[in-house]
Design an enzyme around this catalytic site. Structure first.
Site, PDB file in Angstrom:
ATOM      1  CB  THR A   1       2.964  34.445  64.442  1.00 27.93           C
ATOM      2  OG1 THR A   1       2.926  33.538  65.521  1.00 27.93           O
ATOM      3  CG2 THR A   1       2.616  35.833  64.922  1.00 27.93           C
TER       4      THR A   1
ATOM      5  CG  ASN B   1     -25.051  27.188  73.009  1.00 23.49           C
ATOM      6  OD1 ASN B   1     -25.458  27.934  73.896  1.00 23.49           O
ATOM      7  ND2 ASN B   1     -25.101  25.869  73.110  1.00 23.49           N
ATOM      8  CB  THR B   2     -19.770  25.242  71.550  1.00 19.84           C
ATOM      9  OG1 THR B   2     -20.869  24.456  71.101  1.00 19.84           O
ATOM     10  CG2 THR B   2     -18.694  24.337  72.112  1.00 19.84           C
TER      11      THR B   2
ATOM     12  CE  LYS C   1      -3.195  30.627  70.205  1.00 16.58           C
ATOM     13  NZ  LYS C   1      -2.467  29.996  71.342  1.00 16.58           N
TER      14      LYS C   1
ATOM     15  CD  GLN D   1       8.305  33.531  69.189  1.00 12.96           C
ATOM     16  OE1 GLN D   1       7.794  33.840  68.112  1.00 12.96           O
ATOM     17  NE2 GLN D   1       7.588  33.268  70.261  1.00 12.96           N
TER      18      GLN D   1
ATOM     19  CG  ASP E   1      -2.782  30.761  74.639  1.00 13.53           C
ATOM     20  OD1 ASP E   1      -3.646  31.099  73.807  1.00 13.53           O
ATOM     21  OD2 ASP E   1      -1.584  30.562  74.338  1.00 13.53           O
TER      22      ASP E   1
ATOM     23  CG  HIS F   1     -12.364  28.898  65.574  1.00 14.46           C
ATOM     24  ND1 HIS F   1     -11.434  29.131  64.592  1.00 14.46           N
ATOM     25  CD2 HIS F   1     -13.553  29.208  65.018  1.00 14.46           C
ATOM     26  CE1 HIS F   1     -12.040  29.562  63.495  1.00 14.46           C
ATOM     27  NE2 HIS F   1     -13.328  29.598  63.727  1.00 14.46           N
ATOM     28  CG  ASP F   2     -17.190  24.627  68.652  1.00  8.24           C
ATOM     29  OD1 ASP F   2     -18.193  24.535  67.905  1.00  8.24           O
ATOM     30  OD2 ASP F   2     -16.619  23.650  69.156  1.00  8.24           O
TER      31      ASP F   2
ATOM     32  N   GLY G   1       8.186  33.211  77.366  1.00 10.50           N
ATOM     33  CA  GLY G   1       8.347  31.826  77.791  1.00 10.50           C
ATOM     34  C   GLY G   1       9.795  31.508  78.070  1.00 10.50           C
ATOM     35  NE  ARG G   2      10.891  29.037  73.300  1.00  9.29           N
ATOM     36  CZ  ARG G   2      10.736  28.876  71.999  1.00  9.29           C
ATOM     37  NH1 ARG G   2      11.310  27.856  71.384  1.00  9.29           N
ATOM     38  NH2 ARG G   2      10.000  29.728  71.301  1.00  9.29           N
TER      39      ARG G   2
ATOM     40  CE  LYS H   1       1.185  31.741  76.217  1.00  4.92           C
ATOM     41  NZ  LYS H   1       0.838  30.468  75.557  1.00  4.92           N
TER      42      LYS H   1
HETATM   43  O1  C5P Z   1       9.303  30.822  74.653  1.00  2.00           O
HETATM   44  P1  C5P Z   1       8.667  32.001  74.007  1.00  2.00           P
HETATM   45  O2  C5P Z   1       8.947  33.324  74.686  1.00  2.00           O
HETATM   46  O3  C5P Z   1       8.918  32.052  72.511  1.00  2.00           O
HETATM   47  O4  C5P Z   1       7.107  31.711  74.208  1.00  2.00           O
HETATM   48  C1  C5P Z   1       6.115  32.518  73.653  1.00  2.00           C
HETATM   49  C2  C5P Z   1       4.758  32.006  74.018  1.00  2.00           C
HETATM   50  O5  C5P Z   1       3.789  32.773  73.315  1.00  2.00           O
HETATM   51  C3  C5P Z   1       4.497  30.548  73.639  1.00  2.00           C
HETATM   52  O6  C5P Z   1       3.578  30.015  74.605  1.00  2.00           O
HETATM   53  C4  C5P Z   1       3.836  30.648  72.294  1.00  2.00           C
HETATM   54  O7  C5P Z   1       2.990  29.582  72.012  1.00  2.00           O
HETATM   55  C5  C5P Z   1       3.039  31.942  72.452  1.00  2.00           C
HETATM   56  N1  C5P Z   1       2.724  32.627  71.208  1.00  2.00           N
HETATM   57  C6  C5P Z   1       3.678  33.028  70.310  1.00  2.00           C
HETATM   58  N2  C5P Z   1       3.319  33.670  69.165  1.00  2.00           N
HETATM   59  C7  C5P Z   1       2.030  33.912  68.928  1.00  2.00           C
HETATM   60  C8  C5P Z   1       1.052  33.532  69.817  1.00  2.00           C
HETATM   61  C9  C5P Z   1       1.439  32.873  70.973  1.00  2.00           C
HETATM   62  O8  C5P Z   1       4.867  32.831  70.518  1.00  2.00           O
HETATM   63  N3  C5P Z   1       1.700  34.577  67.857  1.00  2.00           N
END
Ligand code: C5P
Length: 242
Positions: free
Chosen positions: A122, A66-67, A60, A194, A58, A62-63, A214-215, A31
């Site tokens: 979220t 057409n854009t 996102k 989170q 990713d 929002h416009d 991610g992390r 991603k």
């Molecule tokens: O590091 P971690 O596992 O928390 O990363 C989660 C990824 O998912 C990040 O890129 C975060 O921006 C994305 N994300 C999220 N919650 C959402 C939508 C996207 O954590 N509702």
């Protein structure tokens, strides 16, 4: 396919490509979000695609329709496998996004990208939602936008782990649900920022099609080992080794 999508939440293209090398074959996709895209540009996406990786862009969108359609067309040109838009942009905007994805891919002789929707961020809670004029309950708003996305022809949504089961029930088996907030079990104990999390296995059992992680992977001492463990958990819950 491997359901793990690794969030390349790093500050340079060099680090992103280093991680992509280390994780090649161990994850389903990468991603690229707005930070990395803004600093590195579409070239990074194309480089990942040229290495045979799938990329979830990713951004996102929002416009006006057409854009957004033109932005999706540009995303397809980078070779992105999945792109997203905000469902709150409305049905005409989502329809334009889906059509643009299909048409641009057909012109290039490629498979259509998966075009998915963000329902409610979220980071939004009920008071924040009310302050922008949405007074129905948060979970009802998520479900309404997910159903609207499906009816507009979108391929799926991004959903928090706790929303996944309700969306799967409302939108049916073919709808793609991409779930971040994966922690616990093989994804480690640190929740970072989170609040609402699920283990890889539980998220898959709740109906997630793909897990965004991610992390727990990019911050692990051995990212490949971390990714392999998370993918194994998820695949075991799916009852498959595919
Ligand atoms: O590091 P971690 O596992 O928390 O990363 C989660 C990824 O998912 C990040 O890129 C975060 O921006 C994305 N994300 C999220 N919650 C959402 C939508 C996207 O954590 N509702």
């Amino acid at each position: 396919m491997n359901p793990v999508i690794v969030a390349l939440d790093v500050d340079s293209g060099a680090r992103a490509l280093q991680l992509a090398d280390a994780l090649h074959g161990s994850v389903g996709a990468f991603k690229v979000g707005s930070r990395l895209f803004t600093s590195e540009g579409p070239d990074l996406v194309t480089r990942l695609v040229d290495r045979g990786e799938r990329v979830f862009l990713d951004l996102k969108f929002h416009d006006i329709p057409n854009t957004v359609a033109q932005a999706v067309e540009a995303a397809v040109a980078t070779g992105a496998w999945m792109v997203n838009v905000h469902a709150s942009g409305g049905v005409p905007m989502m329809q334009a996004a889906v059509r643009a994805g299909r048409d641009a891919a057909a012109k290039l002789g490629r498979p259509s990208p998966l075009v998915i929707a963000v329902t409610v961020l979220t980071s939004m809670d009920a008071p924040t939602l009310a302050s922008v004029g949405v007074t129905r309950a948060l979970d009802a708003q998520v479900e309404t936008l997910a159903t609207m996305a499906r009816d507009a022809g979108m391929d799926g949504v991004v959903a928090s782990p706790l929303e996944t089961a309700a969306i799967r029930a409302a939108c049916g088996p073919g709808f793609v649900i991409v779930t971040p907030g994966i922690r616990g079990a093989s994804a480690g104990v640190s929740k970072d920022d989170q609040h609402r999390t699920m283990t890889p296995a539980d998220a898959v059992k709740a109906g997630a099609s793909y897990l965004v992680v991610g992390r727990p992977i990019i911050g692990a001492p051995d990212p490949k080992a971390a990714a392999d463990a998370i993918a194994a958990d998820a695949l075991a819950a799916l009852g498959t080794n595919a």
